[in-house]
Design a protein around this motif. Sequence first.
Motif, PDB file in Angstrom:
ATOM      1  N   LEU A   1      60.879  67.593  27.348  1.00  0.00           N
ATOM      2  CA  LEU A   1      60.304  67.171  28.620  1.00  0.00           C
ATOM      3  C   LEU A   1      61.425  66.781  29.582  1.00  0.00           C
ATOM      4  CD1 LEU A   1      57.407  66.866  29.660  1.00  0.00           C
ATOM      5  CD2 LEU A   1      57.523  64.468  29.073  1.00  0.00           C
ATOM      6  N   PRO A   2      61.397  67.280  30.810  1.00  0.00           N
ATOM      7  CA  PRO A   2      62.504  67.018  31.740  1.00  0.00           C
ATOM      8  C   PRO A   2      62.465  65.639  32.407  1.00  0.00           C
ATOM      9  CG  PRO A   2      60.898  68.462  32.763  1.00  0.00           C
ATOM     10  CD  PRO A   2      60.433  68.216  31.351  1.00  0.00           C
ATOM     11  N   PHE A   3      61.606  64.756  31.929  1.00  0.00           N
ATOM     12  CA  PHE A   3      61.559  63.381  32.442  1.00  0.00           C
ATOM     13  C   PHE A   3      60.975  62.505  31.345  1.00  0.00           C
ATOM     14  CE2 PHE A   3      57.763  65.626  33.709  1.00  0.00           C
ATOM     15  CZ  PHE A   3      56.729  64.769  33.344  1.00  0.00           C
ATOM     16  N   SER A   4      61.179  61.208  31.468  1.00  0.00           N
ATOM     17  CA  SER A   4      60.721  60.309  30.414  1.00  0.00           C
ATOM     18  C   SER A   4      59.557  59.449  30.883  1.00  0.00           C
ATOM     19  CB  SER A   4      61.872  59.416  29.966  1.00  0.00           C
ATOM     20  OG  SER A   4      62.369  58.674  31.056  1.00  0.00           O
ATOM     21  N   PHE A   5      58.692  59.118  29.954  1.00  0.00           N
ATOM     22  CA  PHE A   5      57.592  58.196  30.197  1.00  0.00           C
ATOM     23  C   PHE A   5      56.904  57.956  28.866  1.00  0.00           C
ATOM     24  CE2 PHE A   5      55.088  61.897  29.856  1.00  0.00           C
ATOM     25  CZ  PHE A   5      53.774  61.517  29.681  1.00  0.00           C
ATOM     26  N   GLN A   6      56.060  56.931  28.819  1.00  0.00           N
ATOM     27  CA  GLN A   6      55.316  56.628  27.600  1.00  0.00           C
ATOM     28  C   GLN A   6      53.821  56.643  27.896  1.00  0.00           C
ATOM     29  OE1 GLN A   6      56.743  53.100  25.632  1.00  0.00           O
ATOM     30  NE2 GLN A   6      58.176  54.405  24.555  1.00  0.00           N
ATOM     31  N   LEU A   7      53.078  57.266  27.011  1.00  0.00           N
ATOM     32  CA  LEU A   7      51.627  57.307  27.162  1.00  0.00           C
ATOM     33  C   LEU A   7      51.043  55.925  26.886  1.00  0.00           C
ATOM     34  CD1 LEU A   7      50.835  60.675  25.366  1.00  0.00           C
ATOM     35  CD2 LEU A   7      50.770  60.211  27.806  1.00  0.00           C
ATOM     36  N   ARG A   8      50.022  55.576  27.675  1.00  0.00           N
ATOM     37  CA  ARG A   8      49.335  54.288  27.538  1.00  0.00           C
ATOM     38  C   ARG A   8      47.852  54.539  27.312  1.00  0.00           C
ATOM     39  NH1 ARG A   8      51.744  54.476  32.197  1.00  0.00           N
ATOM     40  NH2 ARG A   8      49.793  54.325  33.322  1.00  0.00           N
ATOM     41  N   ASP A   9      47.214  53.593  26.679  1.00  0.00           N
ATOM     42  CA  ASP A   9      45.761  53.657  26.503  1.00  0.00           C
ATOM     43  C   ASP A   9      45.078  53.299  27.821  1.00  0.00           C
ATOM     44  OD1 ASP A   9      45.910  54.329  23.838  1.00  0.00           O
ATOM     45  OD2 ASP A   9      45.748  52.266  23.131  1.00  0.00           O
ATOM     46  N   GLY A  10      43.856  53.786  27.999  1.00  0.00           N
ATOM     47  CA  GLY A  10      43.036  53.364  29.126  1.00  0.00           C
ATOM     48  C   GLY A  10      43.119  54.234  30.361  1.00  0.00           C
TER      49      GLY A  10
ATOM     50  N   LEU B   1      46.800  56.706  42.663  1.00  0.00           N
ATOM     51  CA  LEU B   1      46.987  55.261  42.527  1.00  0.00           C
ATOM     52  C   LEU B   1      45.737  54.543  42.012  1.00  0.00           C
ATOM     53  CD1 LEU B   1      49.031  52.984  43.120  1.00  0.00           C
ATOM     54  CD2 LEU B   1      48.098  52.894  45.436  1.00  0.00           C
ATOM     55  N   GLU B   2      44.580  55.165  42.162  1.00  0.00           N
ATOM     56  CA  GLU B   2      43.313  54.476  41.893  1.00  0.00           C
ATOM     57  C   GLU B   2      43.189  53.857  40.508  1.00  0.00           C
ATOM     58  OE1 GLU B   2      38.507  55.112  42.109  1.00  0.00           O
ATOM     59  OE2 GLU B   2      39.811  56.609  43.000  1.00  0.00           O
ATOM     60  N   PRO B   3      43.507  54.559  39.411  1.00  0.00           N
ATOM     61  CA  PRO B   3      43.329  53.916  38.098  1.00  0.00           C
ATOM     62  C   PRO B   3      44.170  52.645  37.947  1.00  0.00           C
ATOM     63  CG  PRO B   3      43.602  56.283  37.835  1.00  0.00           C
ATOM     64  CD  PRO B   3      43.908  55.962  39.277  1.00  0.00           C
ATOM     65  N   SER B   4      45.403  52.686  38.408  1.00  0.00           N
ATOM     66  CA  SER B   4      46.264  51.499  38.329  1.00  0.00           C
ATOM     67  C   SER B   4      45.724  50.394  39.227  1.00  0.00           C
ATOM     68  CB  SER B   4      47.689  51.838  38.754  1.00  0.00           C
ATOM     69  OG  SER B   4      48.233  52.819  37.924  1.00  0.00           O
ATOM     70  N   ALA B   5      45.249  50.760  40.413  1.00  0.00           N
ATOM     71  CA  ALA B   5      44.726  49.771  41.351  1.00  0.00           C
ATOM     72  C   ALA B   5      43.486  49.097  40.785  1.00  0.00           C
ATOM     73  CB  ALA B   5      44.410  50.426  42.693  1.00  0.00           C
ATOM     74  N   ARG B   6      42.639  49.867  40.121  1.00  0.00           N
ATOM     75  CA  ARG B   6      41.432  49.276  39.525  1.00  0.00           C
ATOM     76  C   ARG B   6      41.796  48.262  38.435  1.00  0.00           C
ATOM     77  NH1 ARG B   6      36.736  51.081  41.192  1.00  0.00           N
ATOM     78  NH2 ARG B   6      36.575  53.092  42.230  1.00  0.00           N
ATOM     79  N   ARG B   7      42.793  48.613  37.603  1.00  0.00           N
ATOM     80  CA  ARG B   7      43.233  47.674  36.563  1.00  0.00           C
ATOM     81  C   ARG B   7      43.825  46.412  37.198  1.00  0.00           C
ATOM     82  NH1 ARG B   7      44.969  52.391  34.298  1.00  0.00           N
ATOM     83  NH2 ARG B   7      47.136  51.989  34.820  1.00  0.00           N
ATOM     84  N   PHE B   8      44.622  46.603  38.256  1.00  0.00           N
ATOM     85  CA  PHE B   8      45.232  45.485  38.974  1.00  0.00           C
ATOM     86  C   PHE B   8      44.148  44.561  39.536  1.00  0.00           C
ATOM     87  CE2 PHE B   8      46.575  43.920  43.194  1.00  0.00           C
ATOM     88  CZ  PHE B   8      47.637  43.106  42.816  1.00  0.00           C
ATOM     89  N   LEU B   9      43.145  45.137  40.191  1.00  0.00           N
ATOM     90  CA  LEU B   9      42.076  44.327  40.782  1.00  0.00           C
ATOM     91  C   LEU B   9      41.247  43.605  39.722  1.00  0.00           C
ATOM     92  CD1 LEU B   9      40.904  46.636  43.696  1.00  0.00           C
ATOM     93  CD2 LEU B   9      42.147  44.461  43.859  1.00  0.00           C
ATOM     94  N   GLU B  10      41.027  44.261  38.608  1.00  0.00           N
ATOM     95  CA  GLU B  10      40.282  43.622  37.531  1.00  0.00           C
ATOM     96  C   GLU B  10      41.048  42.402  37.009  1.00  0.00           C
ATOM     97  OE1 GLU B  10      39.093  44.850  33.039  1.00  0.00           O
ATOM     98  OE2 GLU B  10      38.649  46.326  34.596  1.00  0.00           O
ATOM     99  N   GLU B  11      42.341  42.557  36.838  1.00  0.00           N
ATOM    100  CA  GLU B  11      43.158  41.436  36.383  1.00  0.00           C
ATOM    101  C   GLU B  11      43.207  40.332  37.443  1.00  0.00           C
ATOM    102  OE1 GLU B  11      47.568  40.676  34.479  1.00  0.00           O
ATOM    103  OE2 GLU B  11      46.735  42.697  34.523  1.00  0.00           O
ATOM    104  N   ALA B  12      43.311  40.717  38.720  1.00  0.00           N
ATOM    105  CA  ALA B  12      43.344  39.734  39.808  1.00  0.00           C
ATOM    106  C   ALA B  12      42.037  38.944  39.862  1.00  0.00           C
ATOM    107  CB  ALA B  12      43.601  40.428  41.142  1.00  0.00           C
ATOM    108  N   ARG B  13      40.906  39.629  39.663  1.00  0.00           N
ATOM    109  CA  ARG B  13      39.617  38.928  39.630  1.00  0.00           C
ATOM    110  C   ARG B  13      39.582  37.914  38.500  1.00  0.00           C
ATOM    111  NH1 ARG B  13      37.399  43.775  41.694  1.00  0.00           N
ATOM    112  NH2 ARG B  13      37.260  44.749  39.659  1.00  0.00           N
TER     113      ARG B  13
END
Length: 125
Positions: A2-11, A92-104
């Motif tokens: 893979l020409p770039f690095s990242f790690q898969l996350r659940d959710g 951005l939406e999936p990350s934003a939804r998780r962020f808002l859920e945590e903020a709530r």
Amino acid sequence: MLPFSFQLRDGEPVSDQIVKAAHRALANGELREGDLFPSVRALAQELKISPTTGFKVIQQLKDLGFLISRPGIGMVVQAPRLPSLEQRLGLLEPSARRFLEEARGLHLTAAELQEFLRRLQEPER
């Protein structure tokens, strides 16, 4: 490889994670225009994902203008035109939804979040 690095996350769907990681890699110079991108098979083997998911990733990247197919060469990275606001917000939406859920859960108000995001945008001194 893979020409770039990242790690898969659940959710979050795997294909969305890979597409976002590819965008970040282009933005930070880890991927450059003209670089070869793995085939569906190579992508699936490297990340241990299904070929269907690998195909979906490549199709999404092509649809976004991130990859082009060069006969005899394969998939090649191209600097895409800036996606529409709707497409960028969609990424951005999936990350934003998780962020808002945590903020709530932390009982933060919209005004507090706006101030927090404003501070994050300021350049570090």
